[in-house]
Design an enzyme around this catalytic site. Structure first.
Site, PDB file in Angstrom:
ATOM      1  N   GLY A 106       0.816  -1.226   0.000  1.00 30.60           N
ATOM      2  CA  GLY A 106       0.000   0.000   0.000  1.00 30.60           C
ATOM      3  C   GLY A 106       0.836   1.255   0.000  1.00 30.60           C
ATOM      4  O   GLY A 106       2.062   1.228   0.102  1.00 30.60           O
ATOM      5  N   ARG A 205      -1.713  -0.398  -9.625  1.00 28.36           N
ATOM      6  CA  ARG A 205      -0.585  -1.288  -9.928  1.00 28.36           C
ATOM      7  C   ARG A 205      -1.043  -2.728 -10.078  1.00 28.36           C
ATOM      8  O   ARG A 205      -2.164  -3.062  -9.686  1.00 28.36           O
ATOM      9  CB  ARG A 205       0.409  -1.244  -8.744  1.00 28.36           C
ATOM     10  N   ASP A 279       4.366  -4.558  -7.070  1.00 29.03           N
ATOM     11  CA  ASP A 279       3.718  -3.320  -6.602  1.00 29.03           C
ATOM     12  C   ASP A 279       4.298  -2.112  -7.329  1.00 29.03           C
ATOM     13  O   ASP A 279       3.757  -1.014  -7.221  1.00 29.03           O
ATOM     14  CB  ASP A 279       3.882  -3.155  -5.089  1.00 29.03           C
TER      15      ASP A 279
HETATM   16  P1  AMP Z   1       9.119   0.621  -2.632  1.00 29.06           P
HETATM   17  O1  AMP Z   1      10.342  -0.176  -2.340  1.00 29.06           O
HETATM   18  O2  AMP Z   1       9.378   2.105  -2.712  1.00 29.06           O
HETATM   19  O3  AMP Z   1       8.344   0.126  -3.792  1.00 29.06           O
HETATM   20  O4  AMP Z   1       8.188   0.479  -1.361  1.00 29.06           O
HETATM   21  C1  AMP Z   1       7.624  -0.724  -0.951  1.00 29.06           C
HETATM   22  C2  AMP Z   1       6.575  -0.444   0.102  1.00 29.06           C
HETATM   23  O5  AMP Z   1       7.158   0.182   1.229  1.00 29.06           O
HETATM   24  C3  AMP Z   1       5.439   0.453  -0.357  1.00 29.06           C
HETATM   25  O6  AMP Z   1       4.292  -0.005   0.267  1.00 29.06           O
HETATM   26  C4  AMP Z   1       5.859   1.800   0.178  1.00 29.06           C
HETATM   27  O7  AMP Z   1       4.764   2.662   0.376  1.00 29.06           O
HETATM   28  C5  AMP Z   1       6.503   1.411   1.490  1.00 29.06           C
HETATM   29  N1  AMP Z   1       7.494   2.387   1.939  1.00 29.06           N
HETATM   30  C6  AMP Z   1       8.717   2.632   1.418  1.00 29.06           C
HETATM   31  N2  AMP Z   1       9.345   3.604   2.095  1.00 29.06           N
HETATM   32  C7  AMP Z   1       8.504   3.996   3.083  1.00 29.06           C
HETATM   33  C8  AMP Z   1       8.565   4.969   4.138  1.00 29.06           C
HETATM   34  N3  AMP Z   1       9.635   5.733   4.333  1.00 29.06           N
HETATM   35  N4  AMP Z   1       7.498   5.086   4.935  1.00 29.06           N
HETATM   36  C9  AMP Z   1       6.411   4.312   4.789  1.00 29.06           C
HETATM   37  N5  AMP Z   1       6.293   3.374   3.825  1.00 29.06           N
HETATM   38  C10 AMP Z   1       7.322   3.213   2.980  1.00 29.06           C
HETATM   39 MG    MG Z   2       6.760   1.072  -4.637  1.00 29.95          MG
END
Ligand code: AMP
Ligand code: MG
Length: 535
Positions: A106, A205, A279
């Protein structure tokens, strides 16, 4: 300059109006069932300060320079103020991360502000780094300037390269510090916090569908699929058999085709996404979620910028086409309950393979200056020679365009003919005689084939220069812009944005600084060749 930002944007928020909401209103980490999103406002920040904005994106939603340079703009796009009609929400989705089902993910730090319509085009505005949501898990919901500059610049660079992507309207500093352990080695540092406003017709997504099927929420799955088709694939509707099997089949096929096109583009320009989890795959076939991405400097098919993936290199350059297929397979599994039949889904996946192979050969042919590629060996031979010695992919193809095919073939009989290409190699003088001989044999065969097509040098180089960019967002250039931005100097962010707006043009005054091989100091510097998911 005065601005009417307050009353300019017209929101109609179709996603929230059409799909079920999470009934819990408290913001705490949790599983969100039977809903596509949760209502959540951005967290206010201390001192919004504009770093940069993209005027083209602003104009797409109906904003002017005066709007973007107003104080209200920085307030709104840092998340401190809502404009009339905004209805902020975070989306629920799941995903496979590095090959394993991760359950609910999410929008942990993204908050959609709403959908804005301008000139018959509807765009969702989304803040990234604007605070906690129910999907934040154990993280902070924030983003740092470093990763925000990277997302902002790369979104725009990709767009101007002609590659489908989410766009970026703005980066705003929050005036607050964020702790990040960049290499997960127990040494967190405080970094400036920032918020990017991303813009896309939709942030749905593959994982948005996966989460519903994993929970057996099949009615909701159908609702989201119907919404997606209605809003974003309406050309597939023939009015009569809405939500029929054949409609779903045409939709899945189109997602497969769009994904094949997207990956062909990435391979063309040497873009490595770095985290192709499901995702991070847009249902619209856009490049989405710029994290530890990178651009090939030396042509090395095994390269990935993501240190988190250093061991298995699952998301390396050469494997992106296969991973996209793997991800489409996961989407097919998620959509299966709409079909109860494997066949149409398999047809879509087969179409991906066919379209990618065909598109890739066409694309590689064009990179070499062929309108139609008659012998695929000329491509495969080149691609086996290139990784043998460090050669800058971008410079190589641009310099190859200047090789004059109108010269007599005899001039390509010995390795001297490589001289006009020599500066593309990192260490040309150190290349073995054997390698130079084999490379010049290839060059001779290549020129001969082009001569047989009867194409003029001018036409061939024009074709090549229209698909081989001169200016890419080199990893070390972004890092230089970031280093300056962290000192409060945003000029290089703006200058880089301007350079990548015309990636295929010569821009002679920019060449010395922006179209050069990676300097030696950047070879293994953090941010230039190695990045982690910490952002
Ligand atoms: P990503 O690696 O950017 O695709 O992120 C994977 C998941 O981790 C997604 O659900 C993001 O919203 C969550 N996420 C990544 N960084 C953060 C953060 N600093 N705070 C909260 N959620 C995060
Ligand atoms: Mg992401």
């Amino acid at each position: 300059m005065s601005s009417q930002l307050k009353s300019k944007l017209k929101f109609d928020n179709r996603f929230v109006n059409a799909l079920p909401v999470d009934i819990e209103r408290e913001i705490f980490p949790r599983q969100v069932f039977n809903a596509c999103y949760s209502l959540v406002n951005p967290t206010a920040v201390k001192a919004p300060q504009r770093v940069a904005y993209s005027l083209e994106v602003a104009e797409e939603i109906g904003l002017t320079v005066a709007d973007c340079e107003s104080d209200l703009f920085a307030e709104v796009f840092a998340g401190n103020q809502l404009l009339p009609g905004m209805q902020p929400y975070a989306m629920c989705y799941g995903g496979h991360q590095f090959g394993y089902w991760a359950g609910q993910l999410g929008d942990g730090r993204a908050i959609n502000l709403g959908e804005v319509s301008h000139r018959n085009k509807r765009q969702t505005l989304q803040l990234k780094g604007s605070g906690l949501t129910p999907y934040s898990r154990s993280a902070d919901g924030l983003a740092v300037l470093r990763s925000s500059v990277r997302e902002f610049l790369c979104s725009e660079a990709m767009h101007h390269l002609g590659i489908p992507t989410t766009r970026a309207l703005s980066i705003i500093l929050t005036g607050e510090s964020v702790a990040r352990d960049m290499f997960y080695d127990g040494h967190p540092q405080l970094e400036p916090g920032a918020v990017v406003c991303r813009v896309s017709p939709s942030f749905i997504r593959f994982g948005s569908f996966q989460i519903l099927t994993s929970r057996k929420e099949f009615d909701l799955l159908k609702q989201l699929a119907d919404f997606t088709i209605q809003e974003h694939f309406s050309h597939l509707l023939d009015g009569q058999n809405e939500s029929s099997l054949s409609l779903y089949a045409r939709w899945f096929e189109e997602v497969c085709l769009k994904t094949a096109e997207l990956i062909t583009h990435w391979q063309r320009v040497g873009f490595v996404h770095g985290v192709m989890n499901t995702d991070n795959m847009s249902i619209l076939g856009e490049t989405i979620d710029y994290g530890p991405y990178g651009w090939l400097d030396a042509y090395d098919p095994q390269w990935t910028p993501n240190t988190t993936d250093a061991e298995h290199r699952r998301y390396r350059y050469s494997q992106q086409p296969e991973i996209a297929l793997w991800n489409l397979n996961q989407l097919a599994n998620a959509l299966y309950p709409l079909f109860n039949d494997e066949k149409p889904l398999q047809q879509g996946l087969d179409l991906y393979c066919k379209a990618f192979n065909q598109g890739w050969h066409e694309m590689m042919g064009q990179k070499l200056g062929f309108r139609a590629l008659s012998s695929p060996e000329i491509v495969t031979d080149l691609l086996s020679l290139l990784p043998e010695a460090e050669v800058d992919m971008t410079l190589f193809y641009r310099q190859l365009a200047d090789i004059n095919i109108e010269k007599p073939l005899a001039q390509f009989d010995n390795p001297q003919c490589l001289a006009p290409l020599s500066s593309a190699w990192y260490h040309f003088d150190a290349l073995s005689a054997d390698y130079k001989q084999r490379f010049s044999n290839w060059l001779r065969a290549y020129v001969q084939q082009l001569q047989q097509t009867g194409m003029s040098q001018a036409d061939k180089s024009a074709l090549m220069n229209s698909v081989n960019p001169k200016y890419i967002l080199r990893n070390y250039l972004s890092q230089q812009a970031i280093d300056l931005a962290e000192q409060g100097d945003f000029s290089m962010v703006t200058e880089l944005l301007d350079v990548v707006r015309k990636p295929y043009a010569e821009q002679p005054d920019k060449e010395d600084r922006f179209a050069q091989k990676r300097p030696d100091w950047a070879r293994s510097k953090a941010g230039c060749s190695m990045l982690s998911c910490s952002s």
